[in-house]
Design a protein around this motif. Structure first.
Motif, PDB file in Angstrom:
ATOM      1  N   GLY A 146      -0.229   9.519   0.163  1.00 38.91           N
ATOM      2  CA  GLY A 146       0.316   9.110  -1.129  1.00 38.91           C
ATOM      3  C   GLY A 146       0.657  10.260  -2.045  1.00 38.91           C
ATOM      4  O   GLY A 146       1.103  10.050  -3.190  1.00 38.91           O
ATOM      5  N   ASN A 200      -3.886   2.907   2.818  1.00 39.08           N
ATOM      6  CA  ASN A 200      -2.538   3.452   2.977  1.00 39.08           C
ATOM      7  C   ASN A 200      -2.110   3.441   4.443  1.00 39.08           C
ATOM      8  O   ASN A 200      -2.946   3.565   5.345  1.00 39.08           O
ATOM      9  N   GLN A 254       1.913   7.406  -4.226  1.00 42.40           N
ATOM     10  CA  GLN A 254       0.813   6.516  -4.607  1.00 42.40           C
ATOM     11  C   GLN A 254       0.960   6.039  -6.044  1.00 42.40           C
ATOM     12  O   GLN A 254       0.703   4.863  -6.349  1.00 42.40           O
ATOM     13  N   SER A 261       0.861  -1.191   0.000  1.00 37.71           N
ATOM     14  CA  SER A 261       0.000   0.000   0.000  1.00 37.71           C
ATOM     15  C   SER A 261       0.889   1.229   0.000  1.00 37.71           C
ATOM     16  O   SER A 261       2.099   1.145   0.262  1.00 37.71           O
ATOM     17  N   GLY A 262       0.286   2.373  -0.279  1.00 36.01           N
ATOM     18  CA  GLY A 262       1.022   3.624  -0.229  1.00 36.01           C
ATOM     19  C   GLY A 262       1.215   4.095   1.204  1.00 36.01           C
ATOM     20  O   GLY A 262       0.741   3.459   2.156  1.00 36.01           O
TER      21      GLY A 262
END
Length: 301
Positions: free
Chosen positions: A195, A252, A234, A190-191
């Protein structure tokens, strides 16, 4: 041309050494560990130990350019003792090289030091080129200032000085990209944060070519050693996931969580700065990988 490299076995050092040898130059390298004879032509090792101040002065015989890449990795937890090592590993080694060149006849004309984009403050709007006279007063920002000051002392010996302010280096061998790939490959990627933080980066092939460009053109002063187009965190995460054919379904990761896990080092994941390589672009350098999409397409098969 004969070139002395510290940190020649590191990520950048290996790529740069290969390029220089391919271009028929002679490479001397300094190492703190015992080394064996190499079968590679024009590649010679010399022993040094910056902690004890020892160095084989034969390393500078016939050398035209010194490239200083050595320094402890910033990718370990920043305890007080390790912070000290991060600084001393860069400064003591540079000081030892300076003492060597001060005391022994040599023909060195150019000193090129690794440096970092961490010197620039985080910003949502600023664009930093080599003329940007600002400094981030964080631990990393102060580290870069000390690092660059240790390089500037070589001007006292009438030697040209270059300071290579480097962003994230993308390589499929080791380094930051390998660490970014791991969780995504395991379906837990995930970011970070929102992001939206801009991250400056460069492909490993381009950074070696850029160092060589600086040597060939005798470029002095600060050189932003990054690709011309930064990437949002992101967007970078999405590109990696696409190349790996992996979904991104987790939210995130909040900054507070990464701070708990990594301590002060978490700032490496949340840096937000737009750094441009204006100097080398104006001199005609062409990046083989100007965008993250192109770079990752090459590195992630």
């Amino acid at each position: 041309m004969k070139i002395l490299i510290t940190g020649a076995t590191g990520l950048i050092g290996q790529e740069l050494t290969n390029l220089l040898l391919q271009e028929k130059h002679t490479v001397h390298y300094l190492t703190t560990t015992p080394f064996k004879s190499h079968k590679r032509q024009n590649y010679f090792g010399f022993h040094w130990n910056p902690k004890t101040g020892k160095i084989d002065d034969n390393c500078i015989i016939g050398v035209d350019v010194v490239i200083h890449l050595a320094g402890a990795s910033i990718s370990q937890k920043w305890t007080p003792s390790y912070k000290k090592e991060l600084v001393e590993s860069r400064i003591k080694s540079a000081d030892l090289l300076f003492q060597l060149l001060s005391k022994h006849p040599n023909q060195v004309k150019h000193y090129i030091s690794a440096s970092g984009t961490a010197i620039y403050p985080d910003s949502d709007s600023a664009i930093y080129d080599e003329e940007s006279n600002v400094s981030d007063h964080s631990f990393l920002g102060d580290l870069v200032e000390k690092w660059e000051n240790s390089a500037d002392q070589f001007k006292l010996l009438n030697i040209k000085v270059s300071k290579m302010r480097t962003g994230i280096v993308f390589s499929n061998k080791k380094g930051a990209l390998k660490e970014m790939i791991k969780p995504i490959k395991m379906f837990v990627g995930s970011g970070f944060g929102n992001g939206k933080q801009l991250q400056s980066w460069i492909h490993i092939k381009d950074i070696a070519r850029l160092y060589y460009f600086v040597i060939q053109n005798q470029i002095e002063g600060v050189v932003n050693t990054v690709a011309p187009i930064p990437v949002f965190n992101q967007e970078l995460t999405n590109i990696i996931a696409k190349r790996l054919h992996r979904p991104l379904f987790l939210p995130n990761i909040p900054k507070s969580i990464m701070k708990l896990i990594l301590g002060e080092m978490h700032i490496l994941l949340f840096n937000n700065k737009n750094v441009v390589p204006k100097k080398v672009l104006n001199l005609g350098f062409q990046f083989d990988y100007p965008t993250a999409e192109l770079a990752l397409s090459n590195l992630i098969k």
